[in-house]
Design an enzyme around this catalytic site. Sequence first.
Site, short mmCIF file in Angstrom:
data_model
loop_
_atom_site.label_atom_id
_atom_site.label_comp_id
_atom_site.label_asym_id
_atom_site.label_seq_id
_atom_site.Cartn_x
_atom_site.Cartn_y
_atom_site.Cartn_z
N ARG A 143 2.47 -19.65 172.82
CA ARG A 143 1.23 -19.30 173.51
C ARG A 143 0.22 -20.43 173.44
NH1 ARG A 143 -1.65 -15.26 170.78
NH2 ARG A 143 -3.20 -16.21 172.10
N LYS A 155 -6.42 -25.48 174.34
CA LYS A 155 -6.07 -24.11 174.73
C LYS A 155 -7.30 -23.25 174.93
CE LYS A 155 -4.66 -19.94 172.33
NZ LYS A 155 -5.83 -19.62 171.52
N ASN A 156 -8.21 -23.28 173.97
CA ASN A 156 -9.33 -22.35 174.05
C ASN A 156 -10.36 -22.74 175.11
OD1 ASN A 156 -8.10 -20.69 172.26
ND2 ASN A 156 -9.32 -21.32 170.48
N CYS A 192 -3.65 -12.20 169.38
CA CYS A 192 -3.15 -12.27 168.01
C CYS A 192 -3.72 -11.16 167.14
CB CYS A 192 -3.51 -13.62 167.39
SG CYS A 192 -2.48 -14.96 167.96
N ASP A 215 -9.17 -21.21 162.72
CA ASP A 215 -7.84 -21.49 163.29
C ASP A 215 -7.04 -22.51 162.48
OD1 ASP A 215 -8.59 -19.82 165.34
OD2 ASP A 215 -9.34 -21.45 166.58
N1 EPU Z 1 -17.07 -10.50 167.19
C1 EPU Z 1 -17.72 -9.28 167.22
N2 EPU Z 1 -18.09 -8.79 168.44
C2 EPU Z 1 -17.81 -9.44 169.61
C3 EPU Z 1 -17.14 -10.67 169.55
C4 EPU Z 1 -16.78 -11.17 168.31
O1 EPU Z 1 -17.99 -8.68 166.21
O2 EPU Z 1 -18.16 -8.93 170.67
C5 EPU Z 1 -16.69 -11.07 165.87
C6 EPU Z 1 -15.19 -11.24 165.73
O3 EPU Z 1 -14.58 -10.07 165.27
C7 EPU Z 1 -15.10 -12.40 164.75
C8 EPU Z 1 -16.31 -13.25 165.10
O4 EPU Z 1 -17.19 -12.39 165.81
O5 EPU Z 1 -15.25 -11.93 163.45
C9 EPU Z 1 -16.01 -14.46 165.94
O6 EPU Z 1 -15.30 -14.10 167.09
P1 EPU Z 1 -15.33 -14.91 168.46
O7 EPU Z 1 -15.80 -14.02 169.53
O8 EPU Z 1 -16.05 -16.21 168.26
O9 EPU Z 1 -13.80 -15.19 168.68
P2 EPU Z 1 -13.05 -15.22 170.05
O10 EPU Z 1 -13.94 -15.79 171.09
O11 EPU Z 1 -12.42 -13.91 170.32
C10 EPU Z 1 -12.19 -17.64 169.77
C11 EPU Z 1 -10.86 -18.30 169.80
C12 EPU Z 1 -10.08 -17.98 168.55
C13 EPU Z 1 -10.90 -18.42 167.35
C14 EPU Z 1 -12.29 -17.77 167.38
C15 EPU Z 1 -13.19 -18.23 166.27
C16 EPU Z 1 -10.41 -18.29 172.16
C17 EPU Z 1 -9.59 -17.78 173.28
N3 EPU Z 1 -10.13 -17.82 170.97
O12 EPU Z 1 -11.92 -16.25 169.72
O13 EPU Z 1 -8.89 -18.73 168.62
O14 EPU Z 1 -10.23 -18.07 166.17
O15 EPU Z 1 -12.92 -18.07 168.63
O16 EPU Z 1 -13.43 -19.59 166.39
O17 EPU Z 1 -11.26 -19.15 172.36
C18 EPU Z 1 -6.68 -19.27 168.16
O18 EPU Z 1 -6.84 -20.25 168.89
O19 EPU Z 1 -5.67 -19.10 167.42
C19 EPU Z 1 -7.71 -18.25 168.15
C20 EPU Z 1 -7.50 -17.03 167.68
#
Ligand code: EPU
Length: 429
Positions: free
Chosen positions: A400, A25-26, A119, A308
């Site tokens: 989703r 998915k990601n 989420c 996750d």
């Molecule tokens: N963060 C910031 N600023 C930013 C971006 C992130 O402070 O600009 C913080 C976030 O708040 C969090 C940490 O950095 O505490 C990590 O966030 P990240 O950006 O890595 O998460 P994401 O890219 O939004 C993806 C996955 C998530 C997964 C996280 C962590 C996707 C679409 N989503 O989210 O997946 O939990 O990485 O590995 O790739 C899921 O699949 O259920 C899911 C939520």
Amino acid sequence: MTNDYIYEIHGGRPLQGTIKVSGAKNSAVALIPASVLANSKVTIDGLPDISDVQTLRRLLEEVGIETSFVDGTMEIDPSGIVEMPLPNGDVKKMRASYYMMGAMLGRFGRAVIGLPGGCPLGPRPIDQHIKGFEALGAKVTNEHGAIYLRADELVGAKIYLDVVSVGATINIMLAAVRAKGQTIIENAAKEPEIIDVATLLTNMGAKIKGAGTNVIRIDGVDELHGTRHSIIPDRIEAGTYMIMAAAIGKGVTIDNVIPLHVEALTAKLREAGVVIEEGEEQIFIPERTEPLAPLDVKTLVYPGFPTDLQQPLTVLLTQADGTSVVTDTIYSARFKQVDELRRMGMKGRVEGNAAVITGPVELEGAAVRATDLRAGAALVMAGLLAKGKTHIYDVYHIERGYSDLIEKLNEIGADIRRVPKKEEIVTNE
Ligand code: EPU
């Protein structure tokens, strides 16, 4: 997003047999926007059949891109793309629509994208994405709930991420492949999904080095072309089934998994006493004969234990003999499953950014609500373990991200039905 159905699970039936993992998915939610950067047809094989993929497909069609999606293969022809703002609608339904920012910015030097949903896991800022876009020369403003990005020209830059972020790393990569000169992303995230996106972009003609390490170097190019790409397996889906197999399996093979991608989970499950046999693309978990030992788990960025999988793991730990602590250092408020699991008999509580769980307990069927995707997976697992009948509400969260969840689990012995919702449950939300 339909909310007319619930899952009804008759628990206590052991799982046995082979379960096949779908495409990640990601990765999917980044690969589909990435294809916008090509000037001819991109074909992606092995996509999961989940609503996030359908939402993104609709978003592409909104900007004039022709797509087809048959048996997991999506054909995307961006040659007819029109530059269009996407302030509302589908873009708000999923968080990963933020990848349209990087992709449209790379393609047109401009973009308007509604602020993403997704989420509810506590605060999820995108400041690092924006910092990256600004470093590449974009002016970024937030107007009426939409992000406006405008650049006369994108120019490569050195960008140090203050927070290791999957989304920011990929989003910056998407814009930088079309910037003039070299971009260096330091303190980049290292998740396998980042390598997958870099592989697609490279096959489209991009020049990217170091994806999968914490320094990524990108030399911008003038044009990207179509290609064919096979997605990597979903390590979180695989991990979810591994945890289920450990809890209630009588011999389960998880097929289409890259064992290296789930190593942190494998190590923790082994520590709890679960036997795990690794093949090249399969993992076999035999029936457990020993009691489960409690665990102390901390989520970390890859290759650490994934946030996750923390939620499904809390369900397994209700079966462990003693007290476990699960700390989430990525999303401190990602414990909404705990309240629901307590209705099913879990002995546990949330303390700050940790869940403290004492076992073993016998879970009992109840009416519960999926508050987010992985909480939903955790509740399905609890339903499988529990005595009696469990009803899960708000299953659109689950749909989703898990492809054919019901079919796959029923195939190996579960009894889960998707039935029309008759009444609303009242929870202490
Ligand atoms: N963060 C910031 N600023 C930013 C971006 C992130 O402070 O600009 C913080 C976030 O708040 C969090 C940490 O950095 O505490 C990590 O966030 P990240 O950006 O890595 O998460 P994401 O890219 O939004 C993806 C996955 C998530 C997964 C996280 C962590 C996707 C679409 N989503 O989210 O997946 O939990 O990485 O590995 O790739 C899921 O699949 O259920 C899911 C939520």
